[in-house]
Design an enzyme around this catalytic site. Structure first.
Site, PDB file in Angstrom:
ATOM      1  N   GLU A 114      19.174  20.177 -20.861  1.00 10.67           N
ATOM      2  CA  GLU A 114      19.792  19.440 -19.778  1.00 10.67           C
ATOM      3  C   GLU A 114      19.425  20.159 -18.484  1.00 10.67           C
ATOM      4  O   GLU A 114      19.675  21.357 -18.353  1.00 10.67           O
ATOM      5  CB  GLU A 114      21.306  19.532 -19.989  1.00 10.67           C
ATOM      6  CG  GLU A 114      22.103  18.360 -19.557  1.00 10.67           C
ATOM      7  CD  GLU A 114      23.590  18.655 -19.718  1.00 10.67           C
ATOM      8  OE1 GLU A 114      24.249  18.795 -18.682  1.00 10.67           O
ATOM      9  OE2 GLU A 114      24.080  18.764 -20.852  1.00 10.67           O
ATOM     10  N   ASP A 121      32.148  20.988 -11.954  1.00  9.43           N
ATOM     11  CA  ASP A 121      31.630  22.319 -12.250  1.00  9.43           C
ATOM     12  C   ASP A 121      32.516  23.438 -11.736  1.00  9.43           C
ATOM     13  O   ASP A 121      33.052  23.375 -10.628  1.00  9.43           O
ATOM     14  CB  ASP A 121      30.219  22.466 -11.664  1.00  9.43           C
ATOM     15  CG  ASP A 121      29.207  21.664 -12.457  1.00  9.43           C
ATOM     16  OD1 ASP A 121      29.174  21.835 -13.692  1.00  9.43           O
ATOM     17  OD2 ASP A 121      28.485  20.843 -11.873  1.00  9.43           O
TER      18      ASP A 121
END
Ligand SMILES: Cc1ncc(COP(=O)(O)O)c(C=O)c1O
Lengths: 259, 388
Positions: free
Chosen positions: A47, A58
């Site tokens: 990824e 995140d």
């Protein structure tokens, strides 16, 4: 018809193994070597994060890597350009926030991914209800859109998420953002078990899978894992070599476990 | 039919709005949508809220005609006095509504983002009153320029976290509050401070603020026998503006939302998606969100609520900009001419009015004085200290 990403997952699963998908922040100094190190040490797919100014899913480590990449001038265009020269032999997916897609335009972005040799996309702030137009454009361009299944999803939602998913179903490992945790959250295996029950597609656990032992624990229920912050931290601290050693260690643990 | 829309389950105002959140938050947004709709239609909830607005916040807020400034500028100028509400700004209207709703939903904790600190102070206040735990995220740049509000929040029992990521202002405080919410969604309500974010927030927050416009419509009607020619408000996320516009959107009044030159989402932005909504957004050629720059922490935001994008797209409201220097002048003008120190945010509205007055001679102008300027006095002292 299944795409390249799903085919890679299935080939690992059919051979009795578990899938390992590391995450690398695109544009971070040395990221291409880190991608190669992942591929050389047993990753089934990789990824590649396209850094965004406002990465709400995140935690601190991936935020830091994204910011460094942005400060260094990384853009979606420069990253996709570099991807073309990554001849790693396993499928690549991008992880990007939706404004990157929306701003480029669905058709154009899907086309740009495909022509860079990318197989799949993960867009963590694009939930099922908003995903229709992008998914249609992605399907048409042969890009597999991985959908996320969340621990908060009620039973009636999971089959719809799984139905729309291509490549694999991303079973979110905890309530929270990316980052390393001392232990695998209980919700990780609970949710993966719920998802496995309603789909025949590969199911991988990501977010909060932090080391080899947790990867094995998660894979007792799931078909494999996505590992982000733990990989990115090693890229920041020790570069591609350190990433390669870590991926080899996780691969070894997954291959050595009995299921 | 009103131009004010009640969005359907897709949360759209025209092409704008929506619900662009991680899957984890979708059920919480859906739950909130239903809980709000339920509460808003429940006379008991409305009575509780009205009582709080009246007896705690001090509503209705007055309308004051500015005779000095009016004759100086050649217009009739009226101020809707949201500065006189408890905690000193319009923010309390929304917060009392949301915290009451959070309690009704059985939540134990709220998180909030804040720019100038006014929404944070209002959230801390309502949480103290109604017995909820409160955590406020505030960009580090803003904790420095609005230090007094940081202390006020702590006095009120809230935890304040300085956000050090990105531009360290309002946009990053929203990111951090959303990250908190993704992890705490089962016990926590995200008390968003403006008409922005994923559905139902833009709609819900506008409904909680429409009391400003509904009151002002009656008040202006009492004074003028009609609606004013212009209704002017500053626009950060756009809540005070949507509140006052709500009362006049179906009248002939011209609606003016004033943005800072360094944070002109409508003026300089393009449609984009961030913080859960599709709306005008300042961004670069790759869709990276730009950092806003404004003297006013409360307007230092690169986006705008989706209903404003809709009103702009159909031409019902205009979104001009003013510069920091014009704002500093307007801040002083209002203080000296009327004895009212405005918040730097609504000094933007005043700056536009004083600049455009030559084109509005003899007209009636209603401005939303969204907050009082006490919080800005320290910052202005460092800018003006030597020259006044
Ligand atoms: C007094 C005042 N007015 C306006 C604003 C801007 O917010 P909005 O555009 O949502 O009204 C703020 C935000 O901090 C504020 O404190």
């Amino acid at each position: 018809m299944s795409g390249r990403l799903e085919a890679a997952m299935r080939s690992r699963i059919d051979g009795g193994g578990k899938c390992l998908v590391p995450y690398i922040t695109g544009g971070y100094p040395g990221w291409m070597d880190a991608v190669r190190a992942c591929a050389a040490n047993g990753a089934d797919a990789i990824e590649i994060g396209i850094p965004f100014s406002d990465p709400v899913m995140d935690g601190p480590i991936i935020q830091q890597a994204s910011q460094t990449a942005l400060d260094g001038g990384a853009t979606p265009v420069s990253i996709l350009h570099d991807v073309r020269s990554l001849d790693v032999g396993i499928p690549l997916a991008v992880m990007c926030y939706y404004n990157t897609v929306f701003h480029a335009g669905h058709e154009r972005f899907a086309h740009d991914l495909a022509s860079a040799g990318i197989s799949a996309a993960i867009v963590p702030d694009l939930p099922l209800e908003e995903a229709g137009d992008w998914c249609a454009a992605a399907d048409a361009a042969g890009i597999e859109t991985v959908m996320l299944a969340a621990p908060t999803a009620p039973d009636e939602r999971l089959p719809r998420v799984a139905e729309r998913a291509r490549g694999f179903v991303y079973s979110v490992g905890l309530l929270g953002v990316t980052g390393e945790r001392a232990a695998l959250a209980l919700t990780a295996t609970t949710l993966a078990a719920r998802v496995k029950k309603i789909t025949t597609k590969p199911v991988l656990i990501g977010v909060g899978v932090s080391n080899a032992q947790q990867a094995v624990e998660a894979s007792r229920v799931a078909d494999g894992v996505i590992m982000g912050a733990s990989v990115v931290r090693r890229m920041i601290d020790g570069g591609a070599d350190s990433v390669g050693e870590f991926i080899a260690e996780v691969r070894h643990a997954l291959d050595g476990a009995t299921w | 039919m009103s131009i004010l829309q009640t969005p359907g389950s897709d949360g759209r105002f025209g092409e704008f709005g929506g619900r662009f959140v991680p899957e984890t938050l979708v059920p919480a947004c859906q739950e909130l949508e239903h809980a709000f709709s339920d509460a808003w239609n429940d006379p008991m909830f409305r009575a509780d809220l009205d009582q709080l607005l009246r007896e705690y916040a001090g509503r209705p807020s007055m309308v004051t005609e500015c005779h000095n400034l009016g004759s100086e500028l050649g217009i009739r100028l009226f101020l809707k006095r949201e500065d006189l509400n408890h905690t000193g700004s319009h923010k309390i209207n929304n917060v009392l509504g949301q915290v009451l709703l959070a309690k009704r939903m059985g939540k134990k904790r709220i998180v909030a983002e804040t720019g100038a600190g006014q929404h944070g102070v209002a959230s801390a206040t309502a949480a103290a009153l109604l017995g909820l735990e409160c955590k406020v995220y505030m960009g580090e740049v803003d904790t420095e320029r609005q230090e007094l509000n940081v202390f006020r929040m702590r006095l009120l029992g809230a935890e304040v976290e300085a956000v050090t990521s990105g531009s360290r202002t309002l946009k990053d405080a929203v990111n951090e509050a959303m990250r908190d919410w993704v992890a705490s969604v089962e016990t926590t309500h995200y008390c968003l401070g403006s008409v922005m974010g994923p559905h139902p927030y833009p709609f819900m927050v506008r409904q909680f603020h429409r009391v400003i416009g509904d009151e002002a419509f009656e008040q202006m009607n009492d004074v003028l026998g009609t609606s004013p020619d212009y209704v002017v408000a500053c626009v950060g996320g756009g809540s005070n503006a949507m509140g006052i516009f709500s009362g006049f959107v179906d009248t002939p009044a011209q609606l003016i939302g004033v943005e800072p030159a360094g944070g002109a989402a409508v003026g300089r932005g393009q449609p984009g998606v961030v913080h859960g909504m599709k709306s005008y957004l300042m961004q670069d050629e790759y869709g990276q969100v730009s950092e806003a720059h404004s003297i006013s922490a409360g307007l230092d935001y690169p986006g705008v609520g989706p209903e404003h994008s809709y009103l702009a797209s159909i031409g019902r409201a205009q979104y001009p900009t003013v510069t920091d220097d014009e704002v500093i002048a307007a801040f002083q003008l209002m203080a000296r001419s009327e004895g009212i120190i405005p918040a730097l945010e609504c000094a933007h509205a005043m700056a536009w009015i004083s600049r455009e007055a030559p084109n509005m001679q003899g007209k009636t102008v209603l401005m939303n004085l969204s907050g009082r300027g006490d919080k800005d006095v320290g910052q202005m002292m460092s800018i003006l200290g030597d020259v006044i």
